[in-house]
Design a protein around this motif. Structure first.
Motif, PDB file in Angstrom:
ATOM      1  N   ARG A 185      -8.727  12.270   5.397  1.00  7.57           N
ATOM      2  CA  ARG A 185      -7.512  12.475   4.603  1.00  7.57           C
ATOM      3  C   ARG A 185      -6.697  11.185   4.625  1.00  7.57           C
ATOM      4  NH1 ARG A 185      -6.139  17.275   2.816  1.00  7.57           N
ATOM      5  NH2 ARG A 185      -3.927  16.779   2.924  1.00  7.57           N
ATOM      6  N   MET A 186      -7.065  10.290   3.731  1.00  9.74           N
ATOM      7  CA  MET A 186      -6.420   8.985   3.704  1.00  9.74           C
ATOM      8  C   MET A 186      -4.986   9.117   3.203  1.00  9.74           C
ATOM      9  SD  MET A 186      -9.391   6.677   2.081  1.00  9.74           S
ATOM     10  CE  MET A 186     -11.073   6.967   2.529  1.00  9.74           C
ATOM     11  N   GLY A 187      -4.110   8.438   3.903  1.00 11.55           N
ATOM     12  CA  GLY A 187      -2.718   8.406   3.491  1.00 11.55           C
ATOM     13  C   GLY A 187      -2.479   7.268   2.503  1.00 11.55           C
ATOM     14  N   PRO A 188      -1.268   7.139   2.001  1.00  7.93           N
ATOM     15  CA  PRO A 188      -0.975   6.106   1.009  1.00  7.93           C
ATOM     16  C   PRO A 188      -1.046   4.678   1.558  1.00  7.93           C
ATOM     17  CG  PRO A 188       1.014   7.297   1.603  1.00  7.93           C
ATOM     18  CD  PRO A 188      -0.122   8.008   2.263  1.00  7.93           C
ATOM     19  N   GLY A 189      -1.020   4.498   2.859  1.00 11.63           N
ATOM     20  CA  GLY A 189      -1.093   3.162   3.426  1.00 11.63           C
ATOM     21  C   GLY A 189      -2.509   2.720   3.761  1.00 11.63           C
ATOM     22  N   PHE A 190      -3.463   3.628   3.711  1.00 11.87           N
ATOM     23  CA  PHE A 190      -4.831   3.318   4.123  1.00 11.87           C
ATOM     24  C   PHE A 190      -5.464   2.247   3.231  1.00 11.87           C
ATOM     25  CE2 PHE A 190      -9.378   3.938   4.444  1.00 11.87           C
ATOM     26  CZ  PHE A 190      -9.565   4.078   5.805  1.00 11.87           C
ATOM     27  N   PHE A 191      -5.424   2.452   1.920  1.00 13.58           N
ATOM     28  CA  PHE A 191      -6.080   1.533   0.993  1.00 13.58           C
ATOM     29  C   PHE A 191      -5.466   0.137   1.035  1.00 13.58           C
ATOM     30  CE2 PHE A 191      -6.958  -0.174  -3.274  1.00 13.58           C
ATOM     31  CZ  PHE A 191      -8.346  -0.149  -3.225  1.00 13.58           C
ATOM     32  N   PRO A 192      -4.129   0.000   0.980  1.00  9.86           N
ATOM     33  CA  PRO A 192      -3.576  -1.368   1.049  1.00  9.86           C
ATOM     34  C   PRO A 192      -3.906  -2.091   2.350  1.00  9.86           C
ATOM     35  CG  PRO A 192      -1.892   0.172   0.342  1.00  9.86           C
ATOM     36  CD  PRO A 192      -3.081   0.974   0.711  1.00  9.86           C
ATOM     37  N   VAL A 193      -3.883  -1.378   3.454  1.00  5.71           N
ATOM     38  CA  VAL A 193      -4.195  -2.023   4.731  1.00  5.71           C
ATOM     39  C   VAL A 193      -5.660  -2.457   4.765  1.00  5.71           C
ATOM     40  CG1 VAL A 193      -4.396  -1.621   7.218  1.00  5.71           C
ATOM     41  CG2 VAL A 193      -2.337  -0.901   6.006  1.00  5.71           C
ATOM     42  N   MET A 194      -6.555  -1.633   4.243  1.00  8.85           N
ATOM     43  CA  MET A 194      -7.976  -2.013   4.224  1.00  8.85           C
ATOM     44  C   MET A 194      -8.222  -3.196   3.287  1.00  8.85           C
ATOM     45  SD  MET A 194      -9.590  -0.325   6.388  1.00  8.85           S
ATOM     46  CE  MET A 194      -8.222  -0.024   7.463  1.00  8.85           C
ATOM     47  N   ILE A 195      -7.586  -3.187   2.119  1.00 12.34           N
ATOM     48  CA  ILE A 195      -7.750  -4.310   1.186  1.00 12.34           C
ATOM     49  C   ILE A 195      -7.179  -5.588   1.796  1.00 12.34           C
ATOM     50  CG2 ILE A 195      -6.997  -5.230  -1.056  1.00 12.34           C
ATOM     51  CD1 ILE A 195      -9.240  -3.217  -1.260  1.00 12.34           C
ATOM     52  N   GLY A 196      -6.009  -5.507   2.423  1.00  9.51           N
ATOM     53  CA  GLY A 196      -5.424  -6.670   3.090  1.00  9.51           C
ATOM     54  C   GLY A 196      -6.316  -7.192   4.200  1.00  9.51           C
ATOM     55  N   SER A 197      -6.947  -6.278   4.930  1.00  9.48           N
ATOM     56  CA  SER A 197      -7.856  -6.688   6.002  1.00  9.48           C
ATOM     57  C   SER A 197      -9.074  -7.414   5.448  1.00  9.48           C
ATOM     58  CB  SER A 197      -8.307  -5.464   6.806  1.00  9.48           C
ATOM     59  OG  SER A 197      -7.200  -4.810   7.361  1.00  9.48           O
ATOM     60  N   VAL A 198      -9.604  -6.918   4.335  1.00 10.12           N
ATOM     61  CA  VAL A 198     -10.758  -7.577   3.711  1.00 10.12           C
ATOM     62  C   VAL A 198     -10.361  -8.962   3.206  1.00 10.12           C
ATOM     63  CG1 VAL A 198     -12.343  -7.455   1.743  1.00 10.12           C
ATOM     64  CG2 VAL A 198     -11.963  -5.445   3.162  1.00 10.12           C
ATOM     65  N   LEU A 199      -9.177  -9.085   2.606  1.00  9.10           N
ATOM     66  CA  LEU A 199      -8.710 -10.391   2.150  1.00  9.10           C
ATOM     67  C   LEU A 199      -8.553 -11.360   3.322  1.00  9.10           C
ATOM     68  CD1 LEU A 199      -6.026  -9.404  -0.508  1.00  9.10           C
ATOM     69  CD2 LEU A 199      -8.267 -10.403  -0.918  1.00  9.10           C
ATOM     70  N   LEU A 200      -8.025 -10.878   4.417  1.00  8.21           N
ATOM     71  CA  LEU A 200      -7.863 -11.707   5.605  1.00  8.21           C
ATOM     72  C   LEU A 200      -9.227 -12.138   6.153  1.00  8.21           C
ATOM     73  CD1 LEU A 200      -5.666 -12.878   7.409  1.00  8.21           C
ATOM     74  CD2 LEU A 200      -5.785 -10.810   8.779  1.00  8.21           C
ATOM     75  N   LEU A 201     -10.177 -11.226   6.167  1.00  3.07           N
ATOM     76  CA  LEU A 201     -11.534 -11.554   6.611  1.00  3.07           C
ATOM     77  C   LEU A 201     -12.160 -12.606   5.707  1.00  3.07           C
ATOM     78  CD1 LEU A 201     -14.026 -10.994   8.416  1.00  3.07           C
ATOM     79  CD2 LEU A 201     -14.664  -9.245   6.747  1.00  3.07           C
ATOM     80  N   PHE A 202     -11.999 -12.455   4.387  1.00  2.67           N
ATOM     81  CA  PHE A 202     -12.534 -13.447   3.460  1.00  2.67           C
ATOM     82  C   PHE A 202     -11.902 -14.816   3.683  1.00  2.67           C
ATOM     83  CE2 PHE A 202     -13.881 -10.262  -0.050  1.00  2.67           C
ATOM     84  CZ  PHE A 202     -15.038  -9.980   0.651  1.00  2.67           C
ATOM     85  N   ALA A 203     -10.610 -14.845   3.988  1.00  6.71           N
ATOM     86  CA  ALA A 203      -9.931 -16.116   4.239  1.00  6.71           C
ATOM     87  C   ALA A 203     -10.512 -16.795   5.474  1.00  6.71           C
ATOM     88  CB  ALA A 203      -8.430 -15.890   4.401  1.00  6.71           C
ATOM     89  N   VAL A 204     -10.737 -16.044   6.520  1.00 15.38           N
ATOM     90  CA  VAL A 204     -11.312 -16.612   7.744  1.00 15.38           C
ATOM     91  C   VAL A 204     -12.730 -17.127   7.474  1.00 15.38           C
ATOM     92  CG1 VAL A 204     -12.127 -16.029  10.065  1.00 15.38           C
ATOM     93  CG2 VAL A 204      -9.874 -15.250   9.293  1.00 15.38           C
TER      94      VAL A 204
END
Length: 148
Positions: free
Chosen positions: A37-56
């Motif tokens: 049961r994903m909340g409204p913050g789940f998707f943005p946090v996951m997308i931000g994490s993927v962007l951060l991983l790509f940057a590294v």
């Protein structure tokens, strides 16, 4: 060969990482929920994490890359990919999903040298069929395959 850091790519990775951190911070203000049961913050946090991983990963790639002579500004890929997106947006409602996808893939394939027309057309046809099956029939999105 001498190693030299491409500071333009490092700067782009830094901007990508900062944007990922911003998305994570903004998304963490909402309820996360769980995987079921994903909340409204789940998707943005996951997308931000993927962007951060790509940057590294981009910084690591630049760090281990050997210095090569490259052109700084190559307008062909930027122009053809932009033209593909514009053509898709312009054709989707007027001509349908299939012509829009065909135009997108063919225009974007012009960004790469050498141009491979047979591979571009085969990819365009396959993605058009897949798009119709998944989006129109599978998800029931109200879009026409062809608009006559």
């Amino acid at each position: 060969m001498a190693r030299s850091i491409n500071w333009l790519q490092v700067g782009a990775a830094l901007l990508l990482g900062l944007f990922g951190l911003y998305v994570i911070v903004q998304g963490s203000g909402y309820e996360m929920g769980s995987l079921r049961r994903m909340g409204p913050g789940f998707f943005p946090v996951m997308i931000g994490s993927v962007l951060l991983l790509f940057a590294v990963l981009l910084v690591l790639e630049v760090w281990h890359e050997e210095k090569t002579e490259r052109n700084f500004w190559i307008p062909r890929p930027i122009l053809t990919i932009s033209a593909g997106f514009v053509a898709f947006a312009a054709l989707l409602e007027r001509a349908g999903l299939v012509p829009a996808t065909l135009a997108l893939v063919v225009l974007v394939s012009l960004a790469e040298k050498p141009v491979r027309p047979v591979a571009a057309v085969a990819t365009a046809v396959a993605l058009s069929v897949l798009g119709v099956l998944v989006f129109i029939y599978g998800f029931g999105i109200p879009a026409a395959a062809f608009e006559w």
